[in-house]
Design an enzyme around this catalytic site. Structure first.
Site, PDB file in Angstrom:
ATOM      1  N   TYR A 152      -1.259  51.501  45.581  1.00 28.66           N
ATOM      2  CA  TYR A 152      -2.609  52.173  46.275  1.00 28.66           C
ATOM      3  C   TYR A 152      -3.716  51.977  45.203  1.00 28.66           C
ATOM      4  O   TYR A 152      -4.968  51.747  45.528  1.00 28.66           O
ATOM      5  CB  TYR A 152      -2.309  53.564  46.656  1.00 28.66           C
ATOM      6  CG  TYR A 152      -1.626  53.699  47.913  1.00 28.66           C
ATOM      7  CD1 TYR A 152      -0.869  52.756  48.284  1.00 28.66           C
ATOM      8  CD2 TYR A 152      -1.322  55.037  48.552  1.00 28.66           C
ATOM      9  CE1 TYR A 152      -0.023  52.974  49.495  1.00 28.66           C
ATOM     10  CE2 TYR A 152      -0.583  55.167  49.637  1.00 28.66           C
ATOM     11  CZ  TYR A 152      -0.043  54.133  50.088  1.00 28.66           C
ATOM     12  OH  TYR A 152       0.893  54.390  51.228  1.00 28.66           O
TER      13      TYR A 152
ATOM     14  N   ARG B  69      -2.460  58.434  34.375  1.00 28.17           N
ATOM     15  CA  ARG B  69      -0.921  58.660  34.045  1.00 28.17           C
ATOM     16  C   ARG B  69      -0.999  59.116  32.436  1.00 28.17           C
ATOM     17  O   ARG B  69      -0.022  59.896  32.136  1.00 28.17           O
ATOM     18  CB  ARG B  69       0.176  57.723  34.446  1.00 28.17           C
ATOM     19  CG  ARG B  69       0.053  57.507  35.837  1.00 28.17           C
ATOM     20  CD  ARG B  69       1.277  56.704  36.051  1.00 28.17           C
ATOM     21  NE  ARG B  69       1.081  56.162  37.534  1.00 28.17           N
ATOM     22  CZ  ARG B  69       1.687  55.217  38.366  1.00 28.17           C
ATOM     23  NH1 ARG B  69       3.022  54.619  37.587  1.00 28.17           N
ATOM     24  NH2 ARG B  69       1.691  55.076  39.512  1.00 28.17           N
TER      25      ARG B  69
ATOM     26  N   ASP C  41       5.175  48.122  48.983  1.00 26.08           N
ATOM     27  CA  ASP C  41       4.728  47.668  47.773  1.00 26.08           C
ATOM     28  C   ASP C  41       6.076  47.149  47.243  1.00 26.08           C
ATOM     29  O   ASP C  41       6.128  46.708  45.899  1.00 26.08           O
ATOM     30  CB  ASP C  41       4.267  48.772  46.735  1.00 26.08           C
ATOM     31  CG  ASP C  41       5.114  49.909  46.773  1.00 26.08           C
ATOM     32  OD1 ASP C  41       6.116  50.195  47.739  1.00 26.08           O
ATOM     33  OD2 ASP C  41       5.177  50.630  45.513  1.00 26.08           O
ATOM     34  N   GLU C  42       7.268  46.955  47.780  1.00 25.82           N
ATOM     35  CA  GLU C  42       8.512  46.508  47.306  1.00 25.82           C
ATOM     36  C   GLU C  42       9.116  45.358  48.218  1.00 25.82           C
ATOM     37  O   GLU C  42       9.196  45.361  49.362  1.00 25.82           O
ATOM     38  CB  GLU C  42       9.438  47.442  47.091  1.00 25.82           C
ATOM     39  CG  GLU C  42       9.173  48.423  46.193  1.00 25.82           C
ATOM     40  CD  GLU C  42      10.179  49.707  45.814  1.00 25.82           C
ATOM     41  OE1 GLU C  42      11.332  49.495  45.438  1.00 25.82           O
ATOM     42  OE2 GLU C  42       9.828  50.879  46.071  1.00 25.82           O
TER      43      GLU C  42
END
Length: 606
Positions: A33, A65, A120-121
């Site tokens: 995202y 992060r 996303d995979e």
């Protein structure tokens, strides 16, 4: 795993080489995202970025992060650890779905099976492609692209090492193309099965890839601290394992199979054991379009019908955009609610669905659209389903509403399709309802729409059937109430479409044939004419020449002369011998009509 164990595992390759022949790639987009937003707005690339949905940060980029922002962290907590965090609202998933579809299309360029896993995979089975490349490859020059989990002490006799080396090169090409064409960085896992490919993929995130050889599978699995790390193990299975003091994957590896069989079925116990050792024979299944397209909106609480309707209206507008991009016509809609129940101390979901008419959706210049009237009709269906789920006479509290189109009609009803022809012109299945109205000679006919049938139906017992489509244009047709041809004809539903269209001259001829019945109970009915009404002139001649000399006084001779010959003979026989009339009526007709079907309109009548 020590060298002795690795050599032992490799020595068994000849026995299990059937499990090593595959080459599987798992590709995962980094902070998906957040990346989509950074590609859309390059100014966000170098700042801590979080994607917000409601009061939660669902994901963040790696800059954020580094400050300690993690997935599904409350916004308030995220701002505490990273005061300069840039938040972007990510509740509208449209741009993310679009990006996911573009990645999928890029991967399909290798003409290998591609299976989507979320947005996303993706899994890609490159086994066949690897075999082709292996034929012309120089084995001495083969190297692993990216990272290798562990160097092997010996080559596997089945040749899986060389195959996975080539697969790593293919994975590198895929990742490069995704970045060059779309601007997204990815990580990849390369293994001989889906399980290891997925689990090894994030080992060297971001923007990197890792290959693992079969002999190191069990060793890598033993490093996973929770059995929940295995994709096939859900929360209930995890709880059952924990109750037996099986917490880590290493614990599962060491657990005797007999102990597992006491708490699981025999097949399940074997499956769990195999997964813990990194063994998986699940195939990569080529993904198609989704079976359903839906959206949800969650909130603290909604207790007013008008607010619920506003929520559904907003969801419907967004959902119609997704359906337009998908291209298929929905034939079912599902409404989902999450109710807050104080007695149950937890929220629970309920849903109900209904079939919808495909005629609500129209195809214009290849684009699927819905008119304002169609949207109003959809909202009426949605709110009707809502009222079946919620008793409005009592207070209610909702924390989520969901809307989804389920089950689709693949074929478009385009301008030249037979479905569109039957819907917008006339309905062959309800042709005429000839009534004996005495003086009336001109009748306005209203033909019901032939709704395009769909092979898909709702699978819920409480599903409703949506009313048939709106009737098409009315066709005014001047017709006689009795047959004009002499020969016996088929039922109205078997008339050819072309025979139902009359030009002005034919209408004039038909209008001249005003047949008035004096006694409806004694005058037998006839079927509509099968021949084209251009033969009306022949019928006029029959009226002049076909006088009935044996007719009783109460029979209209003009009406009688318009009947087919066999019917005239039957009536004459009945009048001459009244006692045999019952036998004549009950005797079966020789030329029995054949069952009606769509083929009647394409196969010449015989």
């Amino acid at each position: 795993m020590d060298d002795r164990n690795m050599e032992s595992s490799c020595s068994t390759c000849n026995e299990i080489d059937g499990e090593h022949f595959k080459s599987i790639i798992h590709i995962d987009l980094d902070c998906f995202y957040a990346q989509v937003e950074m590609v859309r707005n390059p100014e966000l690339r170098d700042v801590p970025l979080g994607i917000q949905q409601k009061n939660i940060v669902v994901t963040s980029n790696y800059e954020a992060r580094n400050y300690g922002v993690s997935k599904c962290m409350l916004v308030t907590d995220a701002l505490k650890v990273c005061p300069n965090l840039k938040l972007v609202n990510g509740e509208d998933l449209h741009s993310y779905r679009t990006a996911s579809g573009k990645v999928f299309l890029v991967l399909q360029g290798w003409r290998c099976p591609v299976e989507k896993l979320g947005m996303d995979e993706n899994f890609i089975d490159v086994t066949s492609l690897v075999e082709e490349k292996l034929k012309n490859a120089n084995l001495n020059d083969l190297i692993v692209m990216g990272q290798l989990y562990s160097e092997p002490s010996a080559e596997c006799p089945c040749g899986c090492h060389n195959r996975l080396k080539i697969a790593s090169q293919i994975a590198n090409e895929m990742r490069k193309k995704i970045y060059d064409e779309l601007g997204y960085t990815t990580c990849a896992g390369i293994a001989h099965n889906k399980l290891l490919a997925k689990l090894i993929c994030p080992l060297h995130k971001p923007n990197n890839q890792t290959t693992i050889f079969p002999q190191h599978g069990a060793n890598y699995m033993s490093t996973l601290t929770s059995v929940r790390s295995i994709p096939s193990i859900g929360s209930k299975t995890m709880e059952a394992l924990i109750s037996q003091k099986i917490i880590s994957v290493s614990d599962l590896q060491e657990a005797p199979l007999e102990i597992l069989k006491k708490h699981f079925s025999s097949d399940m116990a074997v499956r769990l054991k195999s997964l813990s050792l990194g063994e998986d024979n699940t195939p990569v299944k080529q993904s198609g379009k989704p079976q359903s397209i839906g959206l949800e909106d969650s909130f603290k609480t909604v207790s007013v019908k008008s607010e619920v309707e506003d929520k559904f209206s907003a969801l419907l507008q967004r959902l119609l955009v997704l359906v337009r991009e998908d291209g298929r016509i929905p034939v079912s809609v599902r409404v989902t609610l999450r109710k807050k129940d104080a007695k149950r101390l937890s929220s629970h979901r309920e849903s109900r669905q209904s079939q919808i008419s495909p005629s609500i959706f129209t195809l214009s210049s290849g684009v699927l659209t819905v008119t304002e009237a169609g949207q109003q009709k959809l909202m009426a269906i949605i709110m009707r389903l809502f009222t079946k789920l919620v008793d409005l006479s009592k207070p209610f509290h909702l924390t989520l509403v969901g809307l989804a189109f389920t089950k689709f009609q693949e074929r478009m009803t385009g301008r030249s399709s037979i479905v569109n022809y039957l819907m917008n012109d006339i309905s062959v299945q309800s042709v005429l309802n000839l009534q004996n109205d005495g003086d009336a000679s001109i009748t306005s006919m209203d033909y019901s729409a032939a709704s395009p049938s769909s092979s898909t139906t709702t699978d819920l017992s409480d599903a409703e059937i949506e009313p048939s489509p709106k009737k098409p244009k009315k066709v005014n047709w001047i017709a006689k109430k009795r047959c004009l041809a002499k020969e016996e004809v088929a039922s109205p539903s078997k008339l050819k479409v072309g025979e139902l269209r009359l030009n002005s001259k034919e209408l004039e001829k038909v209008s001249e044939l005003r047949l008035n019945s004096r006694d409806r109970s004694l005058t037998p009915r006839a079927s509509p004419a099968k021949d084209n009404f251009s033969d009306a002139s022949d019928s006029m001649k029959d009226l002049e020449d076909g006088a009935c000399n044996d007719c009783p006084s109460y029979v209209d001779k003009e009406v009688f002369s318009a009947l087919p010959d066999d019917m005239q003979q039957e009536l004459k026989s009945m009048w001459k011998n009244p006692t045999s009339s019952e036998k004549t009526r009950s005797s079966p007709r020789k030329n029995k009509s054949k069952p009606n079907s769509i083929m009647k309109y394409f196969v010449p009548q015989k």
